[in-house]
Design a protein around this motif. Structure first.
Motif, PDB file in Angstrom:
ATOM      1  N   ILE A 139       0.843  -1.208   0.000  1.00  0.00           N
ATOM      2  CA  ILE A 139       0.000   0.000   0.000  1.00  0.00           C
ATOM      3  C   ILE A 139       0.873   1.251   0.000  1.00  0.00           C
ATOM      4  O   ILE A 139       0.643   2.188  -0.772  1.00  0.00           O
ATOM      5  N   GLU A 140       1.880   1.276   0.852  1.00  0.00           N
ATOM      6  CA  GLU A 140       2.716   2.476   0.987  1.00  0.00           C
ATOM      7  C   GLU A 140       3.681   2.655  -0.174  1.00  0.00           C
ATOM      8  O   GLU A 140       3.942   3.778  -0.609  1.00  0.00           O
ATOM      9  N   ASP A 141       4.218   1.540  -0.694  1.00  0.00           N
ATOM     10  CA  ASP A 141       5.247   1.650  -1.731  1.00  0.00           C
ATOM     11  C   ASP A 141       4.689   1.632  -3.147  1.00  0.00           C
ATOM     12  O   ASP A 141       5.346   2.129  -4.071  1.00  0.00           O
ATOM     13  N   ASN A 142       3.514   1.055  -3.321  1.00  0.00           N
ATOM     14  CA  ASN A 142       2.978   0.924  -4.693  1.00  0.00           C
ATOM     15  C   ASN A 142       1.653   1.645  -4.899  1.00  0.00           C
ATOM     16  O   ASN A 142       1.538   2.496  -5.780  1.00  0.00           O
ATOM     17  N   LEU A 143       0.648   1.287  -4.108  1.00  0.00           N
ATOM     18  CA  LEU A 143      -0.705   1.759  -4.372  1.00  0.00           C
ATOM     19  C   LEU A 143      -0.865   3.257  -4.119  1.00  0.00           C
ATOM     20  O   LEU A 143      -1.345   4.000  -4.987  1.00  0.00           O
ATOM     21  N   LYS A 144      -0.471   3.719  -2.940  1.00  0.00           N
ATOM     22  CA  LYS A 144      -0.647   5.147  -2.617  1.00  0.00           C
ATOM     23  C   LYS A 144       0.140   6.059  -3.548  1.00  0.00           C
ATOM     24  O   LYS A 144      -0.395   7.068  -4.034  1.00  0.00           O
ATOM     25  N   PRO A 145       1.425   5.775  -3.841  1.00  0.00           N
ATOM     26  CA  PRO A 145       2.151   6.657  -4.785  1.00  0.00           C
ATOM     27  C   PRO A 145       1.488   6.733  -6.158  1.00  0.00           C
ATOM     28  O   PRO A 145       1.435   7.803  -6.760  1.00  0.00           O
ATOM     29  N   THR A 146       0.972   5.601  -6.656  1.00  0.00           N
ATOM     30  CA  THR A 146       0.323   5.620  -7.969  1.00  0.00           C
ATOM     31  C   THR A 146      -0.946   6.462  -7.926  1.00  0.00           C
ATOM     32  O   THR A 146      -1.234   7.237  -8.854  1.00  0.00           O
ATOM     33  N   ALA A 147      -1.730   6.328  -6.865  1.00  0.00           N
ATOM     34  CA  ALA A 147      -2.959   7.126  -6.737  1.00  0.00           C
ATOM     35  C   ALA A 147      -2.621   8.613  -6.649  1.00  0.00           C
ATOM     36  O   ALA A 147      -3.308   9.457  -7.251  1.00  0.00           O
ATOM     37  N   ARG A 148      -1.552   8.953  -5.907  1.00  0.00           N
ATOM     38  CA  ARG A 148      -1.142  10.366  -5.813  1.00  0.00           C
ATOM     39  C   ARG A 148      -0.729  10.892  -7.192  1.00  0.00           C
ATOM     40  O   ARG A 148      -1.019  12.031  -7.556  1.00  0.00           O
TER      41      ARG A 148
END
Length: 1440
Positions: A280-289
């Motif tokens: 979540i912290e390394d992949n999902l959240k950065p992509t959503a941002r």
């Protein structure tokens, strides 16, 4: 003591001594302590040493130098570090006791042979050292073989062992096989299991109960189906190894916080399960941002993730950012990129080099500029995801085959890029076919697509067909609709509710009738695409400012709708200024316009203006027609073509006014045809062409040596039409001037040709018009060539041929420049203002006298001007609320009757002026009063409303739409409840049984209110239940007086002209005087009686001969227009289904008669309407789609097990379905749909089918006897018969079913037809089904089976030898069917089947015995015999 000091407990010491008693004899100082110190030096802690000694006591007895150190060195040489060796010894100390040469090295070599490198082997040993102690033959090899049997290759097995070496330690029976079986139960195939194991081998070591099943249950709770879970596991096996609490649930919560619903999350997981393994912290959240920084809102991000979840697994640096930069380089702004990503997020996962760039290059090669490509991608981003070879190029080829040039295709793609995503077979071709069926030629379709490509993306069902139906409802014929679509295809993409209907309402508000609107749209279809505020209203305001009244503007628009497309500044105002400069006043222009409406009566007006001489001469009239603007060219053409002497003189002067001398013939003809419109009659065209030919011929130069020019006697009369003349060739004016006079030069191709008479010009003129039509009419596929044109004109000059070069010039002139006949429609892009424009301008000065209710004004003004204003004055007084109040509130029947008469008169007058909305409202009100009054008894108000309703049906049925027909049906339903309908309306058709008696019906609906009995009352005591209403009283209102006044005025006009409107268009038939009047009153309502029974009888007689009965009869239905007939069918469809079907409603109660009876009655009416022998056969095509769909939906509802309590309705549904099939099966176009209905009958639930089986069987028998069914129809019939055979208790049903089989089997021709349609197997199955039960039907079925083989044998002998084998092959299945009945049938049927088999196979000389070879006399054998092999095969099949 040493063991205790090492850390072993008392039990462990005992166990160690028990397993290795020699330890007690070892020296502590020399053996035990050094070994312990060595282990400590190796890196083992005291606890690890104790654990190692406890599990492997022999360790302490091993020699350090001979055993321990060599083993450790070997491990070090293998690649293990000191820590890894210590860890391996701790977990598996027995390794130090293994022989290097006999155990360790062979195992390592085996791993190397398996494909593992030295580093991998070291890693395997470090992570699972006990492997080295396994037996290769007993443990390792069997496990590897098992993996190979599972489907893994050697490389995959090696990789699996390297990543999860503990697999080799798992038990095949206890661990591996159960896990694989569990995967198979989950839905994975063997190949998918092998793939999953190869990619995630550790799954096989997971616990099914503790790991795998909980994870699968969690996925199921998320909303994934078993198949989706299997697919997810197959594509991402690691999912099953994730922790639910630590991995899966947190990821799920993050998706929910992002805005995805539970269903969307389930869908995303199913399509891209690997997302659950992303951090979540390394992949999902950065992509959503990153998406948010790109410009997408939270909702758009959630939508993008829901549609393309794999985006979250893409690298921002390596995938997402480069793709966005590429879009920016293509020319898209940041907002456009964000919009494209939001609508088509999968684009970001496309390869730039492999997908995006090649597609852009392809668009550039197509002819699109970079800006156009960018615009196309911005509007339809999915373009970039299409395959060039599979999607784009085929679509392009299809457009080229349709007739579009490369430039047109490029333009179409640039304006509507989404077309390239349409399926050719499912979208483009059906739409093109639909246009062709509409009446457009291939060229017109190509032109329409080129000008409005978005049409091909429109849904035929939801967009195109509704629009065309709307045009048809507006009043346009199919040909006019096709013409409108061809000239303005964008009309089909207009919204009916937002564009078309508002424009038509605006025209109606402008006071154009429906017919005038239809005519305007047909002649100038672009009107409907104009903006009301920006285009239509400004010209109308300008006309009003010019001085035209609202009626005059409406009339102008109706006669010349193209006026509304003219520019006020560029066209209308300059024309008005020109008229002002001409010096004509408004009154003068209005008088000049009278020629367009009444040419024969316009002479005086034109003379008063000085436009014609007094007396009028042909020359002045020709001058007027030739040079006066604003004349209707159609009227001019008709005037010139009349055969009256004066008209012929005018035509001669008119043609002589053209400058024909020295002009080529084509140019002369072109000039003449530009001033009038050719009429439609051949004789009129003939007179005009003859006049042109004479004028043109007279104007040309005489040939030398002829007439007065050659020195002949000038007194001798000469016919100028028979003197040879020089006719110029088609050339420029300069060339014509050079060779206008003098003898013909000696050039190779002279500049003029010699013609002998004007007849040559006459014939050639017709030939030129035919050539013009042939070359430029898109409907002509094969164009005329030059050779054909020359051949067609052979010998036209007095038997001589015209020079070929002369005809070639004419051909090329017509080919290169079409002669536009006046009145032809120019293309939409050609902004041509022709002479019709002036006619619209003349309308500006037209005025009307003020409203005056005088007889003089009515007699002088045409109907539809002042009278319409009078009606509007009446309607402005709002008479409807007043009439409603009088009818509803005043108890006096006389007042109620007068009010109802007012309703009727208003409806008739409104219908006269085509005010359909007012008529509709009034009619619905009258029907509502009738249906509400007819509740329980035939009251006076009920009779008054009934009489008015009947008059409405008689006069306005052709105008009815669905709401009005619903009113009619509700009145009929109330009349049925009161038992006032004639028998043929209230009695239902049904089938008779095989005994000829009618079947017993479950549908026993009777009228709700039984009729009262009539009592004998003397005539003197009879009084009217309501006050007497005389004709004078009833018709003493203003509305009826006004209506009669209109009728008198129109009747006078009709008597004078003889061709005007029918007398009853406005009022209907009036009361005749005298005795006839008394007769009509006797038949009118209300009935003059006090006896309720007598009233009921008379009202029933009135209804029996009323308009209700007539309009629903064959003659009445045949007179209905298709639109009204469709609306009647729609109303019947809505009312002919129970209220609790298809909607949530409680089932009807026994007390609610209407809820039970109404659907049955309307279904009966609908069937009668559909099967009615209407004279206009096309009526069926308008209602059949509605009817067939309705019956299909009702049957599907019953098949699903619904509505079983509606027994009466279901019975009538079955009967009427069969009635439709029986009556309409002769119509070949309806056969597929009718057979579908019979197929639905065969699928009815068992309990329902059993209840109605006799009805189905009797109807099927009639159907079989009435029609020669095709192959598919016979299949459906056999399916029904087999289901009938399953109901042995239904004796009547089985008898009727057997009668169907008798029909086929009693006639050799019918049997041959069954064989030719490959239906013999179905026939045997049906006979077998009937023959298995102990009934009379089974006896008949067995008899048919037994006689089939001799019948086939006789038929085979009549065939040629090569065809006999086909018939003989049918004997075995027939005998097999008998054998099956003997084996499986009831006791009686089985015994009978055995008897038949014995007679057929073993006996000789009986009726059923076959001429087998073994039982014939020698003489018979020579003549006819059946092969022994065939008999043997039949016997063996019967024995089986």
């Amino acid at each position: 003591m040493l063991l205790k000091d090492v850390g072993l407990r008392k039990a462990q010491i005992a166990k160690a001594v028990a397993s290795r008693p020699s330890l007690l004899g070892c020296s502590i100082e020399d053996n035990l302590k050094p070994t312990v110190r060595w282990l400590a030096a190796l890196g083992l802690s005291k606890e690890q040493i104790a654990k190692a000694v406890a599990s492997f006591p022999s360790l302490l007895s091993c020699s350090i130098e001979d055993n321990l150190k060599p083993s450790v060195r070997w491990f070090a040489e293998l690649g293990l570090s000191k820590e890894q060796i210590a860890k391996a010894v701790t977990s598996c100390p027995s390794l130090l006791g293994c022989s290097i040469e006999d155990n360790l090295k062979p195992t390592v070599r085996w791993f190397a042979e398996l494909g593992l490198s030295k580093a991998q082997i070291a890693k395997v040993v470090a992570s699972f050292p006990s492997l080295l102690s396994y037996s290769i033959e007993d443990n390792l090899k069997p496990t590897v073989r098992w993996f190979a049997d599972l489907g893994l290759s050697k490389a995959q097995i090696g990789k699996a062992v390297a990543s999860c070496p503990s697999l080799l330690g798992c038990s095949i029976e206890d661990n591996l096989k159960p896990t694989v079986c569990w995967f198979a139960q989950l839905g994975l195939s063997k190949a998918l299991i092998a793939k999953a194991v190869a990619s995630r081998p550790s799954l096989l070591s997971c616990s099914i109960e503790d790991n795998l099943k909980p994870t699968v249950r969690w996925f199921a709770a998320l909303g994934l189906s078993k198949a989706q879970i299997a697919k997810a596991v197959a594509s991402c096996p690691s999912l099953l190894s994730y922790s639910i609490e630590d991995n899966l649930k947190p990821t799920l919560r993050w998706f929910a916080e992002l805005g995805l619903s539970k269903e969307q999350i389930a869908k995303a997981v199913a399509s891209c399960p690997s997302l659950l393994g992303c951090s979540i912290e390394d992949n999902l959240k950065p992509t959503a941002r990153w998406f948010a920084e790109l410009g997408l809102s939270k909702e758009q991000i959630a939508k993008a993730v829901a549609s393309c979840p794999s985006l979250l697994g893409c690298s921002i640096k390596d995938n997402l950012k480069p793709t966005v930069r590429w879009f920016a380089d293509l020319g898209l702004s940041k907002a456009q990129i964000a919009k494209a990503v939001a609508s088509r997020p999968s684009l970001l996962s496309c390869s730039i080099e492999d997908n995006l760039k090649p597609t852009v290059r392809w668009f550039a090669a197509l002819g699109l500029s970079k800006a156009q490509i960018a615009k196309a991608v911005a509007s339809c981003p999915s373009l970039l995801s299409y395959s060039i070879e599979d999607n784009l190029k085929p679509t392009l080829r299809w457009f080229a085959e349709l007739g579009l040039s490369k430039e047109q295709i490029a333009k179409a793609v640039a304006s509507c890029p989404s077309l390239l995503g349409c399926s050719i077979e499912d979208n483009l071709k059906p739409t093109a076919r639909w246009f062709a069926e509409l009446g457009l030629s291939k060229e017109q379709i190509a032109k329409a697509v080129a000008s409005c490509p978005s049409l091909l993306g429109c849904s035929i069902k939801d967009n195109l067909k509704p629009t065309v139906r709307w045009f048809a409802d507006l009043g346009l014929s199919k040909a006019l609709i096709a013409k409108a679509v061809a000239s303005r295809p964008s009309l089909l993409s207009c919204s009916i509710e937002d564009n078309l209907k508002p424009t038509v309402r605006w025209f109606a508000a402008l006071r154009l009738s429906k017919a005038q609107i239809a005519k305007a749209v047909a002649s100038f279809s672009s009107l409907l695409s104009y903006s009301i505020e920006d285009n239509l209203k400004p010209p109308v305001r300008w006309f009003a400012e010019l001085g035209l009244s609202k009626e005059q503007i409406a009339k102008a628009v109706a006669s010349c709708p193209s006026l509304l497309g003219c520019s006020i500044e560029d066209n209308l105002k300059p024309t008005v200024r020109w008229f002002a400069e001409l010096g004509l006043s408004k009154a003068q222009i209005a008088k000049a316009r009278t020629f367009n409406s009444e040419p024969s009566k316009s002479t005086a007006a034109l003379q008063s203006l000085g436009l014609l001489t007094n007396p009028v001469t042909p020359e002045s009239m020709a001058e007027f027609l030739r040079h006066t603007p604003g004349l209707d060219m159609r009227v001019v053409g008709e005037y010139l073509s009349k055969r009256h002497d004066f008209n012929c003189q005018v035509t001669k002067s008119f043609m002589d006014s053209f400058p024909f001398p020295g002009l080529g013939m084509v140019e002369g003809l072109r000039m003449a045809l530009a001033t009038f419109r050719l009429p439609g009659e051949a004789q009129c065209i003939d007179r005009l062409m003859e006049s042109f030919a004479q004028a043109y011929f007279r104007s040309q130069v005489l040939a030398d040596g002829y007439g007065a020019a050659a020195g002949e006697d000038a007194c001798k009369p000469q016919n100028p039409l028979s003197q040879p003349r020089w006719i110029p060739r088609e050339r420029s004016p300069e060339e014509a001037e050079l060779t206008r006079h003098g003898p013909e030069d000696a050039a190779e191709e002279p500049s003029r040709v010699l013609m002998n008479t004007s007849d040559t010009i006459f014939i050639l003129a017709f030939s030129i018009i035919m050539l013009n039509t042939d070359l430029h009419n898109p409907g002509v596929k094969k164009k005329m060539c030059l050779e054909e044109f020359v051949r067609n004109n052979r010998g036209i000059d007095g038997g001589k041929d015209l020079p070929q070069y002369f005809l070639r010039d004419i051909y090329e002139s017509i080919r290169d420049d079409e002669i536009r006949l006046h009145g032809e429609t120019a293309s939409e892009s050609d902004e041509v203002i022709d002479d019709f424009f002036w006619e619209g301008i003349l309308l500006r000065s037209e005025s009307i006298d003020a409203f005056s209710a005088t007889e003089r004004l009515l007699s002088e003004a045409a109907p539809g001007t002042t009278e319409r204003d009078m009606l509007q004055v009446v309607l402005d007084c709002q008479p409807l609320p007043v009439l409603t109040q009088c009818y509803e509130s005043v108890p006096d029947a006389t007042v109620a009757m007068q009010a109802m008469t007012g309703f009727q008169d208003l409806a008739r007058i409104s219908a006269y002026f085509d005010n359909f909305e007012t008529v509709s409202s009034l009619v619905r009100t009258i029907f509502q009063y009738c249906s509400s009054a007819a509740v329980g008894a035939v009251t006076v108000r009920c009779q008054i409303a009934l009489g008015s309703s009947e008059q409405c049906v008689s006069h306005f049925a052709s105008m009815f739409r669905e709401a009005e027909w619903r009113g009619v049906l509700e009145v009929l339903l109330q009349l049925w409840a009161l038992d006032l309908l004639p028998p043929h309306f209230s009695e239902f058709d049904d089938f008779s049984g095989t005994d000829g008696k009618p079947l017993e019906s479950l549908c026993n609906i009777r009228p709700l209110y039984p009729p009262p009995e009539a009592r004998a009352v003397s005539a003197e005591t009879q009084v009217l239940a309501s006050p007497q209403v005389t004709t004078a009283d009833a018709g003493d209102g203003f509305l009826e007086s006004l209506a009669r006044w209109f009728e008198d005025e129109t009747r006078d006009e009709d008597e004078e002209e003889g061709e005007s409107r029918p007398q009853d268009d406005l009022l209907g038939t009036s009361l005749p005087p005298g005795a006839a009047k008394q007769e009509v009153e006797a038949k009118a309502l209300p009935v003059d009686a006090s006896d309720p029974g007598l009233i009921h009888q008379k009202v029933k007689q009135y209804v029996g001969r009323s308009g209700f009965v007539e309009v629903l009869g064959a003659a009445g239905v045949g007179k209905l227009p298709p639109e009204s007939l469709q609306c009647l069918a729609k109303a019947l469809v809505q009312l002919s289904r129970p209220k609790n079907w298809f909607v949530q409603a409680p089932p009807p109660s026994q007390e609610d008669w209407h809820e039970v009876a109404d659907p049955v009655f309307c279904l009966e009416l609908l069937t009668n309407l559909t099967t009615m022998p209407v004279p206009a056969s096309h009526c069926l095509s308008h209602i059949w789609p509605l009817v067939s769909t309705h019956f299909e939906r009702l049957l599907q509802y019953v098949i699903a097990g619904n509505g079983v309590s509606e027994t009466q309705f279901i019975e009538r549904l079955i009967v009427n379905t069969l009635r439709l099939c029986i009556r309409l099966i002769g119509n070949s176009e309806l056969v597929p749909t009718l057979l579908m209905l019979t197929q639905h009958l065969s699928k009815l639930p068992a309990n329902l089918f059993a209840s109605y089986s006799e009805r189905i069987a009797c109807g099927t028998l009639v159907l079989v006897q009435e029609a020669n069914l095709p192959h598919s129809g016979l299949c459906n019939i056999f399916a029904l018969l087999k289901r009938i055979a399953e109901v042995p208790s239904g004796v009547g049903a089985c008898s009727a079913g057997i009668e169907c089989l008798n029909y086929w089997l009693s006639d050799d021709q019918e049997l041959s037809r069954l064989l030719s349609l490959q239906q013999f197997p179905e026939l045997l199955k049906t006979l077998k089904a009937f023959g298995q039960h102990s009934t009379s039907a089974s006896t008949t079925a067995l008899g048919h089976l037994s006689s089939l083989v001799p019948q086939l044998a006789r038929g085979a002998r009549c065939l040629p030898p090569e065809a006999q084998s086909q018939w003989q092959s049918l004997w075995v299945p027939t005998l097999q069917a008998l054998a099956d009945i003997a084996k499986e049938g009831s006791q009686r049927s089985s015994a009978q089947a055995f008897v038949y088999l014995q007679r057929l196979l073993l006996e000789c000389g009986t009726d059923l015995a076959l001429p087998w070879a073994w039982c014939l006399e020698p003489r018979a054998k020579a003549q006819e015999q059946l092969e022994f092999a065939a008999w043997k095969e039949c016997l063996e099949q019967a024995r089986v």
